[in-house]
Design a protein around this motif. Structure first.
Motif, PDB file in Angstrom:
ATOM      1  N   ASP A  71       0.797  -1.230   0.000  1.00 28.59           N
ATOM      2  CA  ASP A  71       0.000   0.000   0.000  1.00 28.59           C
ATOM      3  C   ASP A  71       0.826   1.276   0.000  1.00 28.59           C
ATOM      4  O   ASP A  71       0.260   2.370  -0.081  1.00 28.59           O
ATOM      5  N   VAL A  72       2.149   1.169   0.140  1.00 29.30           N
ATOM      6  CA  VAL A  72       2.984   2.358   0.271  1.00 29.30           C
ATOM      7  C   VAL A  72       4.165   2.288  -0.693  1.00 29.30           C
ATOM      8  O   VAL A  72       4.551   1.208  -1.151  1.00 29.30           O
ATOM      9  N   THR A  73       4.747   3.428  -0.986  1.00 20.07           N
ATOM     10  CA  THR A  73       5.896   3.507  -1.876  1.00 20.07           C
ATOM     11  C   THR A  73       7.045   2.632  -1.369  1.00 20.07           C
ATOM     12  O   THR A  73       7.323   2.577  -0.175  1.00 20.07           O
ATOM     13  N   ARG A  74       7.694   1.951  -2.295  1.00 19.52           N
ATOM     14  CA  ARG A  74       8.800   1.058  -1.948  1.00 19.52           C
ATOM     15  C   ARG A  74       9.936   1.828  -1.273  1.00 19.52           C
ATOM     16  O   ARG A  74      10.174   3.002  -1.551  1.00 19.52           O
ATOM     17  N   LEU A  75      10.659   1.117  -0.394  1.00 19.03           N
ATOM     18  CA  LEU A  75      11.754   1.739   0.347  1.00 19.03           C
ATOM     19  C   LEU A  75      12.787   2.347  -0.588  1.00 19.03           C
ATOM     20  O   LEU A  75      13.264   3.467  -0.363  1.00 19.03           O
ATOM     21  N   ALA A  76      13.133   1.634  -1.662  1.00 17.63           N
ATOM     22  CA  ALA A  76      14.153   2.130  -2.581  1.00 17.63           C
ATOM     23  C   ALA A  76      13.710   3.383  -3.315  1.00 17.63           C
ATOM     24  O   ALA A  76      14.548   4.137  -3.820  1.00 17.63           O
ATOM     25  N   SER A  77      12.409   3.625  -3.375  1.00 15.92           N
ATOM     26  CA  SER A  77      11.887   4.824  -4.042  1.00 15.92           C
ATOM     27  C   SER A  77      11.669   5.977  -3.079  1.00 15.92           C
ATOM     28  O   SER A  77      11.731   7.145  -3.474  1.00 15.92           O
ATOM     29  N   ILE A  78      11.413   5.668  -1.819  1.00 16.60           N
ATOM     30  CA  ILE A  78      11.086   6.737  -0.873  1.00 16.60           C
ATOM     31  C   ILE A  78      12.331   7.290  -0.180  1.00 16.60           C
ATOM     32  O   ILE A  78      12.328   8.432   0.283  1.00 16.60           O
ATOM     33  N   LEU A  79      13.405   6.506  -0.119  1.00 12.35           N
ATOM     34  CA  LEU A  79      14.643   6.999   0.482  1.00 12.35           C
ATOM     35  C   LEU A  79      15.388   7.881  -0.511  1.00 12.35           C
ATOM     36  O   LEU A  79      15.579   7.512  -1.675  1.00 12.35           O
ATOM     37  N   ALA A  80      15.834   9.038  -0.062  1.00 10.15           N
ATOM     38  CA  ALA A  80      16.550   9.967  -0.940  1.00 10.15           C
ATOM     39  C   ALA A  80      17.954   9.482  -1.252  1.00 10.15           C
ATOM     40  O   ALA A  80      18.503   9.797  -2.321  1.00 10.15           O
ATOM     41  N   ASP A  81      18.555   8.727  -0.345  1.00  7.62           N
ATOM     42  CA  ASP A  81      19.929   8.258  -0.501  1.00  7.62           C
ATOM     43  C   ASP A  81      19.916   6.727  -0.534  1.00  7.62           C
ATOM     44  O   ASP A  81      19.591   6.082   0.467  1.00  7.62           O
ATOM     45  N   PRO A  82      20.280   6.097  -1.669  1.00  6.45           N
ATOM     46  CA  PRO A  82      20.290   4.633  -1.742  1.00  6.45           C
ATOM     47  C   PRO A  82      21.178   3.974  -0.697  1.00  6.45           C
ATOM     48  O   PRO A  82      20.936   2.820  -0.305  1.00  6.45           O
ATOM     49  N   GLY A  83      22.189   4.688  -0.221  1.00  5.43           N
ATOM     50  CA  GLY A  83      23.052   4.135   0.801  1.00  5.43           C
ATOM     51  C   GLY A  83      22.336   3.849   2.108  1.00  5.43           C
ATOM     52  O   GLY A  83      22.840   3.097   2.953  1.00  5.43           O
ATOM     53  N   HIS A  84      21.162   4.442   2.268  1.00  7.95           N
ATOM     54  CA  HIS A  84      20.413   4.249   3.510  1.00  7.95           C
ATOM     55  C   HIS A  84      19.584   2.958   3.515  1.00  7.95           C
ATOM     56  O   HIS A  84      19.026   2.596   4.557  1.00  7.95           O
ATOM     57  N   ILE A  85      19.486   2.271   2.386  1.00  4.30           N
ATOM     58  CA  ILE A  85      18.647   1.067   2.338  1.00  4.30           C
ATOM     59  C   ILE A  85      19.110   0.024   3.355  1.00  4.30           C
ATOM     60  O   ILE A  85      18.309  -0.429   4.183  1.00  4.30           O
ATOM     61  N   PRO A  86      20.384  -0.397   3.357  1.00  3.02           N
ATOM     62  CA  PRO A  86      20.790  -1.376   4.376  1.00  3.02           C
ATOM     63  C   PRO A  86      20.685  -0.836   5.796  1.00  3.02           C
ATOM     64  O   PRO A  86      20.382  -1.594   6.728  1.00  3.02           O
ATOM     65  N   CYS A  87      20.908   0.454   5.975  1.00  4.29           N
ATOM     66  CA  CYS A  87      20.781   1.041   7.312  1.00  4.29           C
ATOM     67  C   CYS A  87      19.346   0.926   7.824  1.00  4.29           C
ATOM     68  O   CYS A  87      19.115   0.613   9.003  1.00  4.29           O
ATOM     69  N   ALA A  88      18.383   1.190   6.949  1.00  6.68           N
ATOM     70  CA  ALA A  88      16.978   1.106   7.347  1.00  6.68           C
ATOM     71  C   ALA A  88      16.622  -0.320   7.744  1.00  6.68           C
ATOM     72  O   ALA A  88      15.919  -0.555   8.738  1.00  6.68           O
ATOM     73  N   TYR A  89      17.102  -1.295   6.974  1.00  4.60           N
ATOM     74  CA  TYR A  89      16.838  -2.685   7.345  1.00  4.60           C
ATOM     75  C   TYR A  89      17.562  -3.061   8.628  1.00  4.60           C
ATOM     76  O   TYR A  89      17.072  -3.882   9.417  1.00  4.60           O
ATOM     77  N   GLY A  90      18.721  -2.456   8.862  1.00  6.29           N
ATOM     78  CA  GLY A  90      19.416  -2.711  10.114  1.00  6.29           C
ATOM     79  C   GLY A  90      18.605  -2.280  11.315  1.00  6.29           C
ATOM     80  O   GLY A  90      18.547  -2.982  12.332  1.00  6.29           O
ATOM     81  N   VAL A  91      17.963  -1.113  11.224  1.00  7.32           N
ATOM     82  CA  VAL A  91      17.082  -0.667  12.301  1.00  7.32           C
ATOM     83  C   VAL A  91      15.870  -1.582  12.393  1.00  7.32           C
ATOM     84  O   VAL A  91      15.462  -1.996  13.490  1.00  7.32           O
ATOM     85  N   LEU A  92      15.278  -1.932  11.249  1.00  4.32           N
ATOM     86  CA  LEU A  92      14.065  -2.749  11.228  1.00  4.32           C
ATOM     87  C   LEU A  92      14.259  -4.080  11.943  1.00  4.32           C
ATOM     88  O   LEU A  92      13.425  -4.491  12.761  1.00  4.32           O
ATOM     89  N   PHE A  93      15.361  -4.756  11.654  1.00  8.53           N
ATOM     90  CA  PHE A  93      15.584  -6.072  12.249  1.00  8.53           C
ATOM     91  C   PHE A  93      16.141  -5.993  13.661  1.00  8.53           C
ATOM     92  O   PHE A  93      16.135  -6.985  14.378  1.00  8.53           O
ATOM     93  N   GLY A  94      16.603  -4.811  14.066  1.00 13.69           N
ATOM     94  CA  GLY A  94      17.095  -4.663  15.427  1.00 13.69           C
ATOM     95  C   GLY A  94      16.052  -4.174  16.413  1.00 13.69           C
ATOM     96  O   GLY A  94      16.194  -4.370  17.614  1.00 13.69           O
ATOM     97  N   MET A  95      15.000  -3.543  15.926  1.00 11.96           N
ATOM     98  CA  MET A  95      13.997  -2.957  16.806  1.00 11.96           C
ATOM     99  C   MET A  95      12.983  -3.997  17.273  1.00 11.96           C
ATOM    100  O   MET A  95      12.881  -5.082  16.705  1.00 11.96           O
ATOM    101  N   PRO A  96      12.215  -3.708  18.322  1.00 13.78           N
ATOM    102  CA  PRO A  96      11.160  -4.627  18.749  1.00 13.78           C
ATOM    103  C   PRO A  96      10.114  -4.812  17.656  1.00 13.78           C
ATOM    104  O   PRO A  96       9.855  -3.925  16.852  1.00 13.78           O
ATOM    105  N   GLY A  97       9.500  -5.994  17.658  1.00 11.56           N
ATOM    106  CA  GLY A  97       8.442  -6.277  16.704  1.00 11.56           C
ATOM    107  C   GLY A  97       8.719  -7.511  15.881  1.00 11.56           C
ATOM    108  O   GLY A  97       9.691  -8.244  16.104  1.00 11.56           O
TER     109      GLY A  97
END
Length: 455
Positions: free
Chosen positions: A287-313
């Motif tokens: 339902d939402v824009t893909r991560l690779a399209s919404i992030l302004a800097d492609p270098g942030h893609i692995p960083c975002a997943y790093g937070v995602l898999f490290g956070m609760p949930g």
């Protein structure tokens, strides 16, 4: 609950399998394409596949025609049962998208209402008024979901409707052996109905035995998640608050945003609101824009997943995003977010996510239970340690195990100092030699570290 220890993988079958956007009435076993992905999903470390609508509908799956028939564009019951069996054979559970708030105008009971009007025995299955008319000129008014009259709202206070839906769930469990449901627009569902559904889920889980619990995950965009998640209600719901904070923090070079959201939800202060809850966390979905399209800097893609898999949930990947495909939500259609894909790809980002999944799901070879560091990531408390514009260090801790998640969102190296960064640590992502730290760490550009404290 198995779901709290799993990595979910979301697939939109009508999209992935290349089905026509309008139901053409032609049976085609496209759903079998998912079998070609089964080994890839197993190797990636996926524990559960979440399938968006698979039942007979007119267009996108949410305008249901029949909740007891697989959409002909995807194939037959036997085709779908084979897909579920192939996933189960690889230890991957299957959760279905359950659209219980509304149906399409071609739903069989609504067709009867259109034909017989006031005399239809299904008149009270919907919220109707025969003193008005619908935009389609039906001769009666009915409630559409949030004003969308192509989506006819079901009357979930009608016992007959409730029993019909519960019987559908029983049928799906018995016929296909599914492991749970994702409840579409759960925030719109009648609370009494959700309670009935939870009773049934508990019954089905008990019948299945250990490890066969039946999970309920609700789609919730806003509001207080604790109103829907808890004893007698849902096991989990979508964490849209942290979804927004995740990409926005990177785009605005402001890691304080996601740090604030995570502390607000899971921190130790008395006012923190979701401690102990396992919300479904994601970087993007159908339902939402893909991560690779919404992030302004492609270098942030692995960083975002790093937070995602490290956070609760409960982390959830959306098909294709793990290797960086793009997709922008359109004004009138979401099909660009739901592309047909022949086969999965394996890029550097995919390989990095695979390592994150291993860190999150590692198990003790003797007991089969989550390894202590993985248990800390799945069940542990949350505490911010260092927050800066482009860096974040937080701690997950559970029963003596402690993992530090360090993220550098800058294109430049970064230096972090904290008392927590003293001692011997295992690098869960690189699985290299033990790391000796003296209260500080050097982070490379666009880097993520999961450091499990020893002793």
């Amino acid at each position: 609950m198995w779901a709290y220890e799993s990595i979910f993988y979301q697939i939109f079958p009508l999209g992935l399998c290349g089905a026509p956007q309008e139901n053409d009435g032609i049976f085609e076993p496209r759903i079998k394409r998912i079998i070609d992905w089964a080994d890839y999903l197993h190797d990636l470390g996926i524990g559960s596949v979440l399938l968006n609508p698979v039942f007979e509908s007119s267009t996108h799956g949410y305008d249901t025609r029949d909740l007891r028939r697989i959409d002909c564009r995807l194939g037959s019951e036997d085709d779908f049962a084979l897909v579920v069996d192939e996933l189960h054979n690889r230890g991957i559970r299957v959760v279905l998208d359950a659209v219980f708030n509304h149906v399409g105008r071609e739903f069989w009971a609504f067709e009867d209402l259109k034909e017989h009007g006031w005399d239809s025995r299904y008149r009270d299955w919907f919220i109707t008024n025969f003193d008005g008319d619908s935009p389609y000129g039906d001769g009666f008014w009915y409630e559409g979901w949030e004003g969308h009259f192509e989506l006819v709202k079901l009357n979930l206070t009608n016992p007959e409707v409730v029993e019909y839906l519960l019987d559908c769930v029983r049928f799906w469990r018995e016929r296909f052996g599914i492991d749970g449901l994702r409840l579409d627009v759960a925030y719109s569902l009648d609370r009494g109905f959700i309670g009935r559904l939870r009773v049934l889920a508990d019954e089905l889980g008990a019948q299945g035995g250990p490890g066969r619990e039946f999970v309920l995950i609700g789609e919730t965009l806003h509001g207080d998640y604790s109103q829907l998640v808890g004893d007698g209600m849902l096991h989990s719901c979508t964490n849209y608050e942290c979804y927004k904070g995740l990409y926005s923090s990177f785009n605005s070079h402001n890691m304080f945003e996601i740090a604030h959201s995570l502390h607000r939800q899971f921190g130790a202060d008395p006012w923190c609101i979701y401690r102990g809850m396992h919300l479904l966390s994601f970087a993007d979905n159908h339902d939402v824009t893909r991560l690779a399209s919404i992030l302004a800097d492609p270098g942030h893609i692995p960083c975002a997943y790093g937070v995602l898999f490290g956070m609760p949930g409960i982390p959830c990947l959306y098909y294709g995003s793990e290797w960086g495909i793009e997709g922008v939500k359109g004004a009138g259609s979401d099909w660009s977010l739901r592309p047909a894909l022949e086969q999965p790809e394996h890029t550097e980002v995919t390989a990095f996510i695979e390592r994150l999944i291993r860190a999150r799901t590692a198990r003790d070879a003797t007991t089969g239970a989550l390894a202590p560091a993985s248990a800390a990531l799945a069940y542990g408390s949350y505490r911010n340690v260092v927050i800066a514009s482009e860096q974040l260090l937080f701690e997950r801790a559970c029963e003596g195990a402690r993992v530090l998640v360090a993220v550098n969102a800058s294109a430049q190296p970064a230096h972090l100092s904290a008392g927590e960064l003293a001692g011997t640590f295992d690098d869960l992502i690189e699985n290299g030699e033990p790391v000796e730290l003296n209260g500080a760490i050097e982070l490379g550009p666009y880097s993520v570290r999961y450091l499990a404290a020893r002793g």
